[in-house]
Design a protein around this motif. Sequence first.
Motif, PDB file in Angstrom:
ATOM      1  N   TYR A 157      -1.201  -1.241  -4.279  1.00 53.17           N
ATOM      2  CA  TYR A 157      -2.404  -0.405  -4.192  1.00 53.17           C
ATOM      3  C   TYR A 157      -1.920   1.004  -3.859  1.00 53.17           C
ATOM      4  CZ  TYR A 157      -7.072   1.180  -2.702  1.00 53.17           C
ATOM      5  OH  TYR A 157      -8.268   1.855  -2.566  1.00 53.17           O
ATOM      6  N   ALA A 198     -10.595  -2.726  -2.221  1.00 57.01           N
ATOM      7  CA  ALA A 198      -9.579  -2.707  -1.162  1.00 57.01           C
ATOM      8  C   ALA A 198      -9.655  -3.970  -0.316  1.00 57.01           C
ATOM      9  CB  ALA A 198      -9.764  -1.469  -0.294  1.00 57.01           C
ATOM     10  N   VAL A 201       0.861  -1.179   0.000  1.00 55.83           N
ATOM     11  CA  VAL A 201       0.000   0.000   0.000  1.00 55.83           C
ATOM     12  C   VAL A 201       0.902   1.235   0.000  1.00 55.83           C
ATOM     13  CG1 VAL A 201      -1.839   1.261   1.185  1.00 55.83           C
ATOM     14  CG2 VAL A 201      -1.809  -1.245   1.227  1.00 55.83           C
ATOM     15  N   GLU A 230      -5.886   5.221  -6.897  1.00 55.88           N
ATOM     16  CA  GLU A 230      -7.184   4.569  -6.774  1.00 55.88           C
ATOM     17  C   GLU A 230      -8.289   5.588  -6.476  1.00 55.88           C
ATOM     18  OE1 GLU A 230      -7.801   1.406  -7.291  1.00 55.88           O
ATOM     19  OE2 GLU A 230      -5.722   0.735  -7.498  1.00 55.88           O
ATOM     20  N   THR A 262     -10.773   6.578  -4.074  1.00 52.24           N
ATOM     21  CA  THR A 262     -10.953   6.282  -2.643  1.00 52.24           C
ATOM     22  C   THR A 262     -11.871   7.315  -1.985  1.00 52.24           C
ATOM     23  OG1 THR A 262      -8.912   7.507  -2.183  1.00 52.24           O
ATOM     24  CG2 THR A 262      -8.730   5.105  -2.374  1.00 52.24           C
ATOM     25  N   THR A 296      -8.204   6.613   4.634  1.00 56.65           N
ATOM     26  CA  THR A 296      -9.389   6.083   3.967  1.00 56.65           C
ATOM     27  C   THR A 296      -9.242   4.596   3.703  1.00 56.65           C
ATOM     28  OG1 THR A 296      -9.861   8.215   2.950  1.00 56.65           O
ATOM     29  CG2 THR A 296     -10.850   6.296   1.927  1.00 56.65           C
ATOM     30  N   PHE A 297      -8.067   4.155   3.253  1.00 55.48           N
ATOM     31  CA  PHE A 297      -7.843   2.721   3.050  1.00 55.48           C
ATOM     32  C   PHE A 297      -8.019   1.964   4.360  1.00 55.48           C
ATOM     33  CE2 PHE A 297      -5.295  -1.105   3.102  1.00 55.48           C
ATOM     34  CZ  PHE A 297      -5.642  -1.720   1.913  1.00 55.48           C
ATOM     35  N   LYS A 317      -5.506   9.941   2.491  1.00 56.94           N
ATOM     36  CA  LYS A 317      -5.799   8.857   1.557  1.00 56.94           C
ATOM     37  C   LYS A 317      -5.496   7.488   2.172  1.00 56.94           C
ATOM     38  CE  LYS A 317      -6.981  10.558  -2.632  1.00 56.94           C
ATOM     39  NZ  LYS A 317      -8.053  10.008  -3.503  1.00 56.94           N
ATOM     40  N   LEU A 318      -4.435   7.406   2.963  1.00 54.43           N
ATOM     41  CA  LEU A 318      -4.129   6.160   3.662  1.00 54.43           C
ATOM     42  C   LEU A 318      -5.162   5.901   4.744  1.00 54.43           C
ATOM     43  CD1 LEU A 318      -2.458   3.680   4.291  1.00 54.43           C
ATOM     44  CD2 LEU A 318      -0.881   5.137   5.595  1.00 54.43           C
ATOM     45  N   ALA A 378       1.507   5.185  -0.092  1.00 51.67           N
ATOM     46  CA  ALA A 378       0.733   6.334   0.397  1.00 51.67           C
ATOM     47  C   ALA A 378       1.498   7.648   0.297  1.00 51.67           C
ATOM     48  CB  ALA A 378       0.275   6.092   1.833  1.00 51.67           C
ATOM     49  N   VAL A 393      -2.773   4.589  -3.076  1.00 53.37           N
ATOM     50  CA  VAL A 393      -3.969   5.290  -2.600  1.00 53.37           C
ATOM     51  C   VAL A 393      -4.241   6.578  -3.370  1.00 53.37           C
ATOM     52  CG1 VAL A 393      -3.802   4.303  -0.284  1.00 53.37           C
ATOM     53  CG2 VAL A 393      -2.715   6.516  -0.752  1.00 53.37           C
ATOM     54  N   TYR A 394      -3.217   7.086  -4.057  1.00 54.26           N
ATOM     55  CA  TYR A 394      -3.407   8.306  -4.843  1.00 54.26           C
ATOM     56  C   TYR A 394      -3.845   8.015  -6.276  1.00 54.26           C
ATOM     57  CZ  TYR A 394      -1.723  11.166  -1.075  1.00 54.26           C
ATOM     58  OH  TYR A 394      -1.610  11.793   0.140  1.00 54.26           O
TER      59      TYR A 394
END
Length: 210
Positions: free
Chosen positions: A40, A81, A6, A45, A47, A108-109, A105-106, A8, A42-43
């Motif tokens: 993955y 996710a 992941v 995707e 989200t 949110t994951f 953003k992280l 971030a 996060v920027y």
Amino acid sequence: MNLLVVKANNRPADQAVSSKMYEAFIEEVTANNNVNVTTYDVYEENTPYIGQELFTGAFKLEAHEQLTDEEQQLFDAVQKARDLFTNADAVAFVFPLWNLTIPAKLQTFVDYVFSAGYTFKYDTEGNMVQLMPEKKIILLNARGGVYSAPELAPMEMAVNYMRTSFNGVLGMEIIDEVIIEGHNSQPDKAAEIIAEGIEKVKSVAKKLGN
């Protein structure tokens, strides 16, 4: 081993140490034939933040009602996710300390996977039961100040948050952790600090799947 990485930070590696850590980690781990790597970002995707749309959508699904486009996008994002997280034997998080915590953003994951009925549940007596304690976690973090110092440690809410969430609450084992810190507060030592940390990141990657 199935490894989910992941990422971030969307800043380039020549400007952000955690991005440099990501590149070093990926270079080493993808060379290991025993590890299947999925990233993955996060920027990259979609989200959307969790809010009332999630709860409204859940009620609609139970009633077999049509979701709005916004609700459907959220459910699709959460499902993607979770599918990746479920299929991973280990999850490596590569992230910076921003304003004393993790990037939004992280967060949110984490919100997508830190969920009752998915990574934990409650038994009939109200006790929390961890549902994925076998999953392994790796934390790779960069922070410009020296937050391991006693006077700053209480302010650090990035690594501490991730430790508490995935190990303390969800019961997953943190098998490795590399923190590069102090490169901004000690510019005369920055190159040495970063180089030493990157070697530790490579070492972590090399151990996987062995």
